[in-house]
Design a protein around this motif. Sequence first.
Motif, PDB file in Angstrom:
ATOM      1  N   ALA A   1       0.832  -1.207   0.000  1.00 19.07           N
ATOM      2  CA  ALA A   1       0.000   0.000   0.000  1.00 19.07           C
ATOM      3  C   ALA A   1       0.863   1.251   0.000  1.00 19.07           C
ATOM      4  N   LEU A   2       1.936   1.248   0.781  1.00 14.99           N
ATOM      5  CA  LEU A   2       2.835   2.392   0.822  1.00 14.99           C
ATOM      6  C   LEU A   2       3.532   2.590  -0.522  1.00 14.99           C
ATOM      7  N   SER A   3       3.878   1.481  -1.170  1.00 14.46           N
ATOM      8  CA  SER A   3       4.522   1.567  -2.482  1.00 14.46           C
ATOM      9  C   SER A   3       3.585   2.174  -3.509  1.00 14.46           C
ATOM     10  N   MET A   4       2.299   1.827  -3.440  1.00 16.54           N
ATOM     11  CA  MET A   4       1.311   2.398  -4.351  1.00 16.54           C
ATOM     12  C   MET A   4       1.219   3.913  -4.167  1.00 16.54           C
ATOM     13  N   LEU A   5       1.224   4.346  -2.899  1.00 12.81           N
ATOM     14  CA  LEU A   5       1.141   5.774  -2.619  1.00 12.81           C
ATOM     15  C   LEU A   5       2.412   6.496  -3.041  1.00 12.81           C
ATOM     16  N   ARG A   6       3.527   5.820  -2.895  1.00  9.20           N
ATOM     17  CA  ARG A   6       4.791   6.425  -3.330  1.00  9.20           C
ATOM     18  C   ARG A   6       4.808   6.574  -4.851  1.00  9.20           C
ATOM     19  N   ALA A   7       4.326   5.541  -5.558  1.00 10.99           N
ATOM     20  CA  ALA A   7       4.295   5.582  -7.025  1.00 10.99           C
ATOM     21  C   ALA A   7       3.430   6.734  -7.524  1.00 10.99           C
ATOM     22  N   LEU A   8       2.409   7.073  -6.767  1.00 13.09           N
ATOM     23  CA  LEU A   8       1.519   8.177  -7.144  1.00 13.09           C
ATOM     24  C   LEU A   8       2.115   9.535  -6.778  1.00 13.09           C
ATOM     25  N   GLY A   9       3.241   9.509  -6.059  1.00 12.91           N
ATOM     26  CA  GLY A   9       3.861  10.767  -5.656  1.00 12.91           C
ATOM     27  C   GLY A   9       3.245  11.369  -4.421  1.00 12.91           C
ATOM     28  N   VAL A  10       2.469  10.572  -3.681  1.00 18.18           N
ATOM     29  CA  VAL A  10       1.790  11.073  -2.484  1.00 18.18           C
ATOM     30  C   VAL A  10       2.689  10.994  -1.256  1.00 18.18           C
TER      31      VAL A  10
END
Length: 240
Positions: free
Chosen positions: A64-73
Amino acid sequence: MSEYSRPCSFDSDDEGKRQSTTSRLYEEMIQLIESGEWEVGGSIPSERTLMQQFQVSRIAVREALSMLRALGVLDISHGRSTTVRKMSSETLSKLFPLMLSMEGEQSLSHVFEVRCGLELQTARLAAQKRTADNLNRLTDLAQKFDSFDTDTPESIESDHQFHVQIAKATGNPLFWVLLNVLGSYVKFAQRESGKHDPEQHRRASQAHYEILQAITDRDPARAQACMERHLRDAHHVSNL
């Protein structure tokens, strides 16, 4: 107990359920950011704390954290805490092509409609407010685009920057921020189309010079009309 701290019993060894766990965790983290509980610029809880808070595995938390990082969040740095990043036009420009590519074939038409509304106004305002520096930059970009014979990644980028520079010439930063975001999808669509039409490239180059001349002459109506012809021609070709 808050809705974010209550135990969540959706951890599973099953791949499908694990993906569902990650998606639900991701959505709850987004809500924490939107609500302000996770403040922009502030650190979020550690992985161990998140595992306990949501009653999920370390794998689910990291995904989940990786997904948010990929989005630049999120900004995740080794050896330091993870912090919430401020959303920017750069972040939006990364998200926009992905979002629209999921919307199907109508997305390009939707972008065209919004782009027309935006760029007819930027052309008109640029003709009224442009400076000598704006004209110099637009001339350089028009010549750079003209130096190519057909669509290449470099010519597509110079075309995009020509339109962005017109938006900057309005003096309103919102125009070029929005156009930069929209343009990211236009560039994406152009690259994906794989079309290399020298005649279309020639017409686009001529249109750039016509728009530039109208802006130079401080003729808002002509600048708007030239921009509309240019956008409609480009949209027609992209749909062939």
